[in-house]
Design a protein around this motif. Sequence first.
Motif, short mmCIF file in Angstrom:
data_model
loop_
_atom_site.label_atom_id
_atom_site.label_comp_id
_atom_site.label_asym_id
_atom_site.label_seq_id
_atom_site.Cartn_x
_atom_site.Cartn_y
_atom_site.Cartn_z
N THR A 255 -6.97 -21.52 -6.73
CA THR A 255 -8.66 -20.72 -6.60
C THR A 255 -7.89 -19.58 -7.07
OG1 THR A 255 -7.55 -20.01 -3.89
CG2 THR A 255 -8.92 -22.74 -4.72
N LEU A 256 -6.97 -18.81 -7.55
CA LEU A 256 -7.16 -17.61 -7.59
C LEU A 256 -7.90 -17.02 -9.36
CD1 LEU A 256 -3.73 -16.34 -6.54
CD2 LEU A 256 -6.19 -15.57 -5.25
N PRO A 257 -8.59 -16.34 -9.29
CA PRO A 257 -9.27 -16.15 -10.48
C PRO A 257 -8.04 -15.31 -10.79
CG PRO A 257 -10.43 -15.67 -8.45
CD PRO A 257 -9.59 -15.75 -8.38
N GLY A 258 -7.99 -15.71 -12.66
CA GLY A 258 -6.98 -15.13 -13.61
C GLY A 258 -5.33 -16.21 -13.26
N ILE A 259 -5.19 -16.83 -12.55
CA ILE A 259 -4.22 -17.15 -12.18
C ILE A 259 -3.58 -18.18 -13.61
CG2 ILE A 259 -4.73 -19.94 -11.89
CD1 ILE A 259 -2.01 -18.19 -9.86
N ASP A 260 -4.80 -18.43 -14.48
CA ASP A 260 -4.25 -18.82 -16.44
C ASP A 260 -2.83 -17.61 -16.39
OD1 ASP A 260 -5.45 -20.98 -15.36
OD2 ASP A 260 -6.86 -20.74 -16.72
N TRP A 261 -3.53 -16.24 -15.83
CA TRP A 261 -1.92 -15.81 -16.61
C TRP A 261 -0.60 -16.10 -16.37
CZ3 TRP A 261 -3.93 -10.36 -17.95
CH2 TRP A 261 -5.07 -10.18 -18.49
N VAL A 262 -0.68 -17.01 -15.10
CA VAL A 262 1.27 -17.15 -13.86
C VAL A 262 1.63 -18.84 -14.59
CG1 VAL A 262 1.92 -16.75 -12.12
CG2 VAL A 262 0.12 -15.71 -12.39
N SER A 263 2.77 -18.57 -14.69
CA SER A 263 3.34 -19.90 -15.34
C SER A 263 3.37 -20.58 -13.87
CB SER A 263 4.95 -19.52 -15.57
OG SER A 263 5.77 -19.19 -14.33
N ASN A 264 3.06 -21.99 -14.09
CA ASN A 264 3.11 -22.54 -13.36
C ASN A 264 4.85 -23.19 -12.75
OD1 ASN A 264 0.33 -24.19 -14.17
ND2 ASN A 264 1.98 -25.53 -15.70
N ALA A 265 5.61 -22.14 -13.03
CA ALA A 265 6.48 -22.22 -12.34
C ALA A 265 6.63 -21.25 -11.06
CB ALA A 265 7.94 -22.23 -13.09
N ARG A 266 5.98 -20.20 -11.40
CA ARG A 266 5.87 -19.38 -10.68
C ARG A 266 4.40 -19.64 -9.83
NH1 ARG A 266 9.63 -14.98 -10.91
NH2 ARG A 266 10.25 -15.13 -12.59
N ARG A 267 3.65 -20.08 -9.43
CA ARG A 267 2.61 -20.23 -8.76
C ARG A 267 2.35 -20.96 -7.07
NH1 ARG A 267 -2.04 -22.93 -12.88
NH2 ARG A 267 -1.48 -21.57 -14.33
N PRO A 268 3.50 -21.05 -7.24
CA PRO A 268 4.28 -22.13 -5.73
C PRO A 268 4.99 -20.67 -5.07
CG PRO A 268 4.78 -23.36 -6.77
CD PRO A 268 4.15 -22.51 -8.26
N LEU A 269 5.20 -19.25 -5.66
CA LEU A 269 5.68 -18.25 -5.09
C LEU A 269 5.21 -17.20 -4.60
CD1 LEU A 269 9.54 -19.00 -7.42
CD2 LEU A 269 8.84 -19.85 -5.08
N LEU A 270 3.88 -17.42 -5.42
CA LEU A 270 2.77 -16.14 -5.18
C LEU A 270 3.02 -15.63 -3.92
CD1 LEU A 270 0.21 -16.30 -7.56
CD2 LEU A 270 2.35 -15.00 -7.91
N GLY A 271 2.60 -16.68 -3.25
CA GLY A 271 1.86 -16.65 -1.77
C GLY A 271 2.84 -15.52 -0.91
N TYR A 272 4.47 -16.03 -1.10
CA TYR A 272 5.80 -15.75 -0.86
C TYR A 272 6.19 -14.23 -1.33
CZ TYR A 272 7.46 -19.88 1.11
OH TYR A 272 6.90 -21.47 1.69
N GLY A 273 5.82 -13.71 -2.11
CA GLY A 273 5.63 -12.56 -2.79
C GLY A 273 4.91 -11.56 -2.38
N ALA A 274 3.45 -12.21 -2.25
CA ALA A 274 2.23 -11.41 -1.48
C ALA A 274 2.53 -10.88 -0.60
CB ALA A 274 1.15 -12.35 -1.63
N LEU A 275 3.07 -11.63 0.51
CA LEU A 275 3.54 -11.11 2.24
C LEU A 275 4.47 -10.19 1.74
CD1 LEU A 275 3.95 -11.65 4.64
CD2 LEU A 275 5.68 -13.86 4.00
N VAL A 276 6.25 -10.36 0.88
CA VAL A 276 6.94 -9.16 1.19
C VAL A 276 6.46 -8.28 0.77
CG1 VAL A 276 8.74 -7.96 -0.06
CG2 VAL A 276 8.69 -10.50 -0.04
#
Length: 502
Positions: A255-276
């Motif tokens: 649902t994030l605007p601009g998510i098309d800039w991120v590869s499918n493999a990285r998308r599930p990890l974004l939340g963990y990166g945001a948490l860190v």
Amino acid sequence: MPKIQPQGRINKLKPVSIIDIGSNSVRLLVYEGLRRSPTPLFNEKILAGLGRAVASTGRLDENSVKRALRALTRFRAISDQLEASSLHVLATAAVREAKNGKEFVARAEAILGVPVQVLNGRKEAKLTALGIVSGFEKPDGIAGDLGGGSLELVRVCGRKVDRAESFPLGVLRLADSTSSVAAAGKSVRATIRQSLCIEEMRGQPFYAIGGTFRALAAVHMAQKGYPLHVMHNYRIKAREALEFARLVRKSDPATLPGIDWVSNARRPLLGYGALVLEQIIRAGRPREIILSALGIREGLLYDLLDKKDQRRDPLLEACEELAILRSRNPVHAAELCVWTDRLFGSRLFEESTEERRLRHAACYLADIGWRAHPDYRGEQSLSIIANAAFVGLDHPGRAFLSLAVFYRHVGLIDENLSPRIRELASVRQLQQARFVGAALRVAYMISASAPGIISKTPIYAQRNNIILELPENYGALVGERLQNRLNTLARLLGKGAEIKLV
């Protein structure tokens, strides 16, 4: 057929290959040569996910191992094909911690024919920090490299590196060892608060390194409609970064605007990166977040340089190389630096050291668009500079260089210029870009880019005039267009203009 030296490459440089076996990705970078300004000749990665199950099983995932080894076979072949003079192989958290890590290393070395350096946490952090030293002009802050298996934190001040730390907070590890981003929050918060680097971060920049941090920044850029797509030295104020990280942590990535800039493999990890990132900001209270496109690989390349080359300016080296590759005469480009020194070094400008550095960079870049149609040289030059893989340069400085060379070609006309690029520069930088562009227009009207001319035609401020001196035997160069361009430069400075034959 005789061997032809490629004209788009710097002569006599021997390629250097680096393979980085990370916990999430395996990447090959072949650099044009061992240089202060690293230029990738070839770049390829696969998201093998070697560290996907290390936290839960203690072993490298077998399917991931097969993918990684297939990639290494290809990477060795590519490196040989490009006649790399050396191949350096690094492995990080997943390989060093897995029970079958040594077995994997043995199989990798059999394929590659060179040793695999399995880095401990402190060495990984140090090379990460050297990547920041390589990519920024006088960095001063805390660098953090978020990988799949670990988070490295290190203090960087100029070329000095200390307090190297490594924590088990990689995004793949967190995804493997916890049921959700929310469930990981408490342990991430407690672990980060153990860091000595975090204690020293307050009010300083945090240099963010790694694919997940870059993916977060790409989404942030897309949401803001940022005018450049250059990741290196992209800056976000800490408060804004905290709000953004909290938003990403709580959101479905789809649902994030601009998510098309991120590869499918990285998308599930974004939340963990945001948490860190969120916990780093909360605990450390940095001034801003600065994205780095350079990390452990460029740190190794920097470490391989001798001390003299380490002290070179990466921006000016890159601009000199572009002058060699794309200008009509690189000697003339270097002469422009000296020719403009007398004028811009006067009290009229009170130029700072950084402004002088950027002016010299503009001189080297002033003629890189000469092969374009005359009507489009300014636009083409601006596009090249705005998107070039420069390091040691922030985005306002990039805007200044783009504008100065644009004005050098088109004159002080803004109607064909996107207003977005101007938004990145300060008012003073916009003014300085016009001054430099106008001065370069005078120089090229004297020399027509031929070397050995402007060194004999000094330009300087004297009382109420801008004086251009020409030797008597250059008198035939005086004409309406030269006078008009000198008049334009002088008017910008509130001065009169005079051409003096001496």
